[in-house]
Design a protein around this motif. Structure first.
Motif, mmCIF file in Angstrom:
data_model
loop_
_atom_site.group_PDB
_atom_site.id
_atom_site.type_symbol
_atom_site.label_atom_id
_atom_site.label_comp_id
_atom_site.label_asym_id
_atom_site.label_seq_id
_atom_site.Cartn_x
_atom_site.Cartn_y
_atom_site.Cartn_z
ATOM 1 N N ALA A 46 -1.087 -5.476 -7.732
ATOM 2 C CA ALA A 46 -0.721 -6.633 -8.544
ATOM 3 C C ALA A 46 -1.730 -6.859 -9.659
ATOM 4 O O ALA A 46 -1.359 -7.149 -10.805
ATOM 5 N N ASN A 49 -1.236 -4.516 -12.488
ATOM 6 C CA ASN A 49 0.107 -4.607 -13.077
ATOM 7 C C ASN A 49 1.030 -3.481 -12.624
ATOM 8 O O ASN A 49 1.959 -3.110 -13.337
ATOM 9 N N GLU A 50 0.761 -2.935 -11.431
ATOM 10 C CA GLU A 50 1.663 -1.943 -10.850
ATOM 11 C C GLU A 50 2.674 -2.701 -9.992
ATOM 12 O O GLU A 50 2.620 -2.716 -8.757
ATOM 13 N N ARG A 51 3.619 -3.325 -10.664
ATOM 14 C CA ARG A 51 4.509 -4.272 -10.006
ATOM 15 C C ARG A 51 5.346 -3.624 -8.904
ATOM 16 O O ARG A 51 5.485 -4.172 -7.804
ATOM 17 N N LYS A 52 5.946 -2.474 -9.202
ATOM 18 C CA LYS A 52 6.814 -1.832 -8.214
ATOM 19 C C LYS A 52 6.039 -1.487 -6.950
ATOM 20 O O LYS A 52 6.521 -1.694 -5.830
ATOM 21 N N LEU A 55 5.262 -4.737 -5.010
ATOM 22 C CA LEU A 55 6.439 -5.276 -4.326
ATOM 23 C C LEU A 55 6.813 -4.435 -3.109
ATOM 24 O O LEU A 55 7.234 -4.965 -2.071
ATOM 25 N N LEU A 83 1.677 -11.998 -9.142
ATOM 26 C CA LEU A 83 2.977 -11.509 -9.608
ATOM 27 C C LEU A 83 3.842 -12.635 -10.178
ATOM 28 O O LEU A 83 4.994 -12.407 -10.558
ATOM 29 N N THR A 306 12.714 -2.605 -12.420
ATOM 30 C CA THR A 306 11.739 -3.588 -11.934
ATOM 31 C C THR A 306 12.441 -4.605 -11.054
ATOM 32 O O THR A 306 13.662 -4.647 -10.956
ATOM 33 N N GLY A 308 11.714 -8.796 -9.047
ATOM 34 C CA GLY A 308 11.003 -10.043 -9.196
ATOM 35 C C GLY A 308 11.440 -10.868 -10.387
ATOM 36 O O GLY A 308 12.520 -10.679 -10.946
#
Length: 859
Positions: A46, A49-52, A55, A83, A306, A308
Motif C-alpha cells: 500500500a 502504491n502497489e494496489r493490486k 488488495l 488505500l 484495478t 477499490g
C-alpha cells in the motif's frame, strides 16, 4: 466530511517504521506465511502504491479475528487507510485498541480513521488520547485540531494548532488550512488572510490553493479566480491547481470553463482515472452526452485491472452518465457493480439511492441512505431528510447546522445543507426555526444568482405584445394540426408532476418529463438572428417565420417527441415554464392540448422558497427571494390571462387544491380533455414505473395528500415582501402592430439568389433592408444579387454596409474582397485580406440546416 487523503496517521507518518525490520526492503509479493508478515507485506504494498498486490494480501483478512495480534491488526488497518478506505480500516484498529489504550500508533491511526470517516464524536476521545501518548507529534495535534473544528470548537482547535506549530510530523499544507479555518471561524479574517498571503509571497506552493479556498470561503470568488489564474500563468504545469480551477469554475457556474481546466489537467496526466471520472460527471450534467460518454469510457478502461475506490469511482461516473441518458437499468447495474467492489463507497450509495428514489423504490433508497449514514453521518442524514426521515435527536440537526456554516470554497455557508435543515425543522413542526434556515439558505444562494426580475418582466411583456390575437389570426394555417404534443405547465411547485403522473398512467399517453425542446427552439431562433445580424431576437423575430418554415420546425419537434415513445398517441412535456411560450406552442401545434396548473399563489411561493433546486445559475434564480417569487407569480397570472384571451376555451385550467380533494373526478376531466377513453389504471399513477427527476421526487410517490393546502399560513408573519409584490399588478402592454414585411422574406430572397433569379432576389432584399436597415445579411445578399447583375459599385456599397454591421463572417469578407479586387481598390483589398487572416467561420444558412454557407453561391 473531512477528506481521508488529508489525514495521515498522526505522529507516525512513516508507516514503514512499524514493519518488521527484514521485511521493509523485500518485494511485497514475497511468500512469507505468518499473518503478521503477510499483513506487513500488505502495508508495504500500500505504501509503494502497489494496489493490486495490497488488495490481494488484504483479502486474506476479511475481518478481525480473535487470534490476530495487535501488530497484525495495526498493519491491516493502516494498509486499508493508506488505500483510502478508512471505514474498512476502523474494525481492525478498534480491535487492536480494545483492552490496551496505551498503544500510541493505534491511537493515532484509529483517531485519524474515525475522523476521516465522519465519526467525529467517536474520534475525539481517541485523538485526545493520542496526543497524551504522542505529545511530541505535530500530526497528532493537527488531527485533534481537525476534530475540534468538525464539532465547531474553534478555540480548542486553535490551541491544538498552537501546540502543533513547532512540532515535526505534520502535513504543513493541512496545518495552514486548518489554522486559517479556525481563525476564520473566530472572525479573525484579516489574520487568516495575512497568514496565507505571507506564505503566498514566499512562494509556498501550497499557499495558492489555501488562499483561493480562504477567499472562496469569504465569498470573494472573483478575486479568488484572478489569483488562481495568475498562479497558473506562473505554474502552468500544476495539475492540482488546474483541478482547483475546475472546482472554482463550477462554484461560479462556469461549467465550460471547468471542463477546460479538467481537460488541461488530463493533457498532463492522461492516465489519471479520477480526473476522467470527474469530467464524466461534469459533462453529463452540463456539456453533453458525447463528452460524458467518452470520459466515462476512458475512466473505465484505465481502471479495468484495478479495484477499490478508484474503480468504484469510475463505475459510479459511468452509472451517472447512464442515468442522465435515461438508461436506468444499466445505471443501476453499474452502481451495484461499484458497491460490490467497495460496499461503503459513498458516491455510489448516494447515486444509487437517488436513482431508486426517482424510480419510486423509496424503501430501497432509504436503506442505502441508512448505510451511507453509518459511513458519513451528516451526508446520510441529509439524504434521509430529503426522503422525509427526520432524526429524533436534535443533536444530529445541530451537527448539520455546524457543517452548513462551515466555510468552504462555495462560500461562508453551504446552502444545500441549510435547505435540508429547513425541511427537517418543518417536518418537526418548528416553523419559526424552519423559516430561519430557509431564509439563510436563500440569502446564501442569491450570491451566485444572476437573475434580474426586471428583465424577466420585460420578456413576459414582449411575449404578450407579439403574440396578440390579431397576430395569431394572421398566422392561420401555420404549423401542424397534431394532437400528439401535450403540454402540462404552470408555476414550479404547482402540481405539474402529479398531473403528468396521472396522464402517464394511461396506456396511450407517455410522460416524457421536463423537456427542453421549446426553449431550445427559441435559442435556435436567437442564434439565427444573431448569425444574420438582424439585431432582433425572440419573440419579435417570430414574425419572420414563414408558413412552410413553421411546418418544418413542427415536423422536427414531432420527430423528437416520437423518439421517446413511437406508439404513443399523446406525449407529455411538463416543463413548467412553458407557460411563457404558449403563443409559440399554438403557432406550431394549433391542436395541442395544454393543461395549466393553478394553485394558491402563497402556497406556491412558500414551496419554492423552501426548495433547493440545486441550479443556482439557471432560470430558477427567481426562487431565492420572496419578492422575486411574487413578481414571477404576478407575471405568470398576467400571461395566463393573456393566453386565455388569445386562445379562448383551448387551455384546460386544473386547480391543484381541487385536484387533491377529488383525484378521480379531475382525472376523468383531464383524460376527456385529451380525447381519450377512460382507463381505471389512471388512478394507479403512484405505481407508474417512470423516473421523476424534479423536486417532487418524493411527494409524487406518496398517496395524494391535502396537508400542503394553506401551508403558507404557517409562515404568514414572514410573507410581507411577497404580499406587497402580489398586490402590485402592472397594466397590460400594447400589442405590437402586424408586421409590414412578408414572413419568410429573407429565405425567399435566398431561394431566388440560389436559383439564379437575381432581380427577384434584389427586390426581396431591398424590401427587407428598407424595413429593417440594421439587417446585415439582407445588405450582404443584396450586394450578391447586384454583383450577379454586373453592378459591382452598388454591390460594393451593400456588402460594405453588411460587414460594418456584422464584421464576423469570413465568407462575407471574402465576397467583399473579390468585389474590391474586381474594382481595382488595392488598399481596401489589402485591409480586407488582413481582416480575413485567421478567420474560420462561415456565413449564415437556414436555422437547423447543416448545408454549406449560402454565400458561396452568390459571390
Amino acid at each position: 466530511m473531512t477528506d481521508a487523503s488529508f489525514l495521515e496517521p498522526a505522529g507516525c507518518e512513516d508507516y514503514s517504521r512499524r514493519i518488521p525490520a527484514g521485511l521493509q526492503c523485500g518485494n511485497a509479493a514475497s511468500q512469507a506465511k505468518t499473518p503478521r508478515t503477510r499483513a506487513a507485506h500488505a502495508l508495504t504494498a500500500a505504501m509503494e502504491n502497489e494496489r493490486k498486490t495490497a488488495l490481494a494480501v488484504l483479502a486474506e483478512f476479511p475481518a478481525p479475528r480473535d487470534r490476530d495480534d495487535r501488530e497484525t491488526l495495526l498493519s491491516v488497518g493502516s494498509a486499508w487507510f493508506k488505500l483510502g478506505a478508512p471505514q474498512t480500516a476502523i474494525p481492525f484498529l478498534q480491535r487492536a485498541w480494545q483492552g490496551n489504550d496505551r498503544h500510541p500508533i493505534v491511537a493515532a491511526r484509529l483517531g485519524a480513521c474515525l475522523l476521516a470517516a465522519g465519526h467525529v464524536t467517536e474520534a475525539l476521545p481517541v485523538l485526545e488520547r493520542a496526543v497524551d501518548l504522542l505529545s511530541g507529534s505535530g500530526g497528532a495535534w493537527l488531527n485533534l485540531a481537525r476534530g475540534y473544528l468538525a464539532v465547531g470548537e474553534a478555540e480548542k482547535a486553535l490551541e491544538a494548532l498552537d501546540r502543533a506549530a513547532p512540532l515535526p510530523g505534520k502535513d504543513e499544507h493541512l496545518y495552514r488550512m486548518s489554522r486559517v479555518d479556525a481563525l476564520s471561524r473566530l472572525d479573525r479574517q484579516e489574520e487568516a488572510e495575512s497568514m496565507m498571503r505571507q506564505a503566498f509571497d514566499r512562494g509556498d506552493r501550497g499557499a495558492t490553493a489555501a488562499l483561493v479556498h480562504l477567499l472562496g470561503a469569504r465569498g470573494q470568488h472573483e478575486e479568488a479566480w484572478h489569483l488562481l489564474m495568475d498562479a497558473l500563468g506562473d505554474m502552468p504545469d500544476e495539475t492540482d491547481l488546474m483541478g482547483l480551477a475546475a472546482e472554482l469554475a463550477q462554484v461560479r457556474g462556469q461549467f465550460g470553463e471547468a471542463a477546460h481546466w479538467l481537460k488541461r489537467a488530463l493533457e498532463k496526466e492522461p492516465d489519471n482515472a479520477r480526473l476522467w471520472s470527474c469530467l464524466a460527471m461534469l459533462s453529463s450534467r452540463h456539456l453533453g452526452v458525447n463528452c460524458a460518454r467518452e470520459a466515462a469510457d476512458t475512466a473505465l478502461a484505465l481502471t479495468e485491472d484495478t479495484g477499490g475506490p478508484l474503480r468504484a469511482h469510475a463505475l459510479a461516473a459511468h452509472a451517472h452518465v447512464l442515468a442522465e441518458g435515461d438508461q436506468r437499468a444499466e445505471a443501476e447495474g453499474a452502481y451495484r457493480e461499484a458497491l460490490a467492489l467497495a460496499p461503503r463507497f459513498a458516491p455510489a450509495l448516494t447515486g444509487l439511492g437517488n436513482l431508486l428514489m426517482q424510480r419510486g423504490r423509496v424503501e430501497e433508497a432509504t436503506a442505502l441512505y441508512q448505510t451511507l449514514k453509518e459511513i458519513a453521518p451528516l451526508q446520510g442524514w441529509s439524504q434521509l431528510i430529503q426522503a422525509r426521515e427526520v432524526p429524533e435527536e436534535t443533536a444530529v440537526l445541530e451537527q448539520l447546522a455546524l457543517a452548513a456554516r462551515r466555510p468552504s470554497l462555495e462560500g461562508p455557508v453551504q446552502s444545500h445543507l441549510l435547505f435540508t435543515l429547513a425541511a427537517a425543522w418543518e417536518k418537526k413542526e418548528d416553523y419559526d426555526r424552519a423559516w430561519q434556515f430557509a431564509a439563510e439558505a436563500n440569502r446564501a444562494a442569491q450570491e451566485h444568482v444572476s437573475y434580474r426580475p426586471e428583465q424577466h418582466r420585460a420578456r413576459v411583456e414582449r411575449e404578450m405584445a407579439r403574440f396578440s390575437a390579431a397576430f395569431m389570426g394572421s398566422r392561420a394555417g401555420y404549423g401542424i394540426r397534431s394532437r400528439l404534443p401535450t403540454f402540462v405547465l404552470g408555476m414550479p411547485r404547482s402540481g405539474t408532476t402529479l398531473v403528468e403522473q396521472i396522464l402517464g398512467s394511461h396506456s396511450k399517453v407517455f410522460g416524457a418529463g421536463e423537456l427542453s425542446l421549446i426553449p431550445e427552439l427559441i435559442r435556435t431562433f436567437n442564434a439565427w438572428e444573431m448569425k444574420l445580424g438582424t439585431r432582433r431576437s425572440y419573440p419579435e423575430c417570430i414574425d419572420d417565420l414563414g408558413k412552410e418554415e413553421s411546418r418544418r420546425f413542427a415536423e422536427k419537434h414531432l420527430a423528437q417527441l416520437q423518439a421517446y415513445a413511437p406508439t404513443a398517441e399523446r406525449i407529455v412535456d411538463k416543463l413548467p415554464h412553458n407557460f411563457e411560450h404558449i403563443g409559440l406552442i399554438k403557432l406550431l401545434f394549433p391542436d395541442a392540448a395544454i393543461l395549466h396548473l393553478k394553485r394558491e399563489p402563497r402556497d406556491v411561493a412558500v414551496s419554492n422558497f423552501f426548495t433547493d433546486y440545486a441550479c443556482k445559475f439557471s432560470g430558477m434564480g427567481f426562487a431565492y427571494d420572496l419578492a422575486w417569487i411574487g413578481e414571477q407569480l404576478v407575471d405568470h397570472q398576467r400571461l395566463m390571462d393573456h393566453w386565455h384571451r388569445v386562445f379562448p376555451g383551448q387551455i384546460l385550467e386544473v386547480d391543484y387544491d381541487a385536484l387533491v380533494e377529488d383525484v378521480e373526478g379531475w382525472a376523468r376531466r383531464i383524460i376527456d380533455y385529451l380525447g381519450l377513453p377512460w382507463e381505471d389504471e389512471v388512478l394507479s399513477f403512484r405505481q407508474l414505473d417512470r423516473p421523476v427527476k424534479t423536486a417532487s421526487v418524493w411527494q409524487v410517490r406518496q398517496p395524494v395528500y391535502t396537508t400542503s393546502k394553506a401551508k403558507w399560513k404557517r409562515y404568514a408573519e414572514h410573507l410581507e415582501p411577497l404580499e406587497s409584490t402580489l398586490a402590485d399588478i402592472p397594466p397590460l402592454p400594447d400589442p405590437l402592430p402586424l408586421p409590414r414585411v412578408p414572413a419568410g422574406l429573407f429565405l425567399e430572397g435566398m431561394a431566388h439568389l440560389q436559383a439564379g433569379r437575381f432581380t427577384d432576389a434584389e427586390a426581396a432584399f431591398r424590401t427587407l433592408t428598407a424595413a429593417r436597415p440594421a439587417h446585415a445579411a439582407a445588405h450582404h445578399f443584396l450586394g450578391a444579387a447586384l454583383l450577379q447583375q454586373q453592378k459591382p459599385v452598388e454591390a460594393r456599397k451593400a456588402m460594405r454596409r453588411s460587414v460594418e454591421l456584422l464584421p464576423i463572417h469570413r465568407q462575407w469578407l471574402e465576397n467583399l474582397l473579390a468585389v474590391e479586387e474586381a474594382l481595382g481598390n488595392r488598399r481596401e483589398a489589402e485591409e480586407l485580406a488582413a481582416m480575413i487572416a485567421g478567420r474560420s467561420d462561415t456565413g449564415p444558412c437556414s436555422p437547423g440546416n447543416n448545408s454549406d454557407h449560402l454565400a458561396s453561391g452568390a459571390a
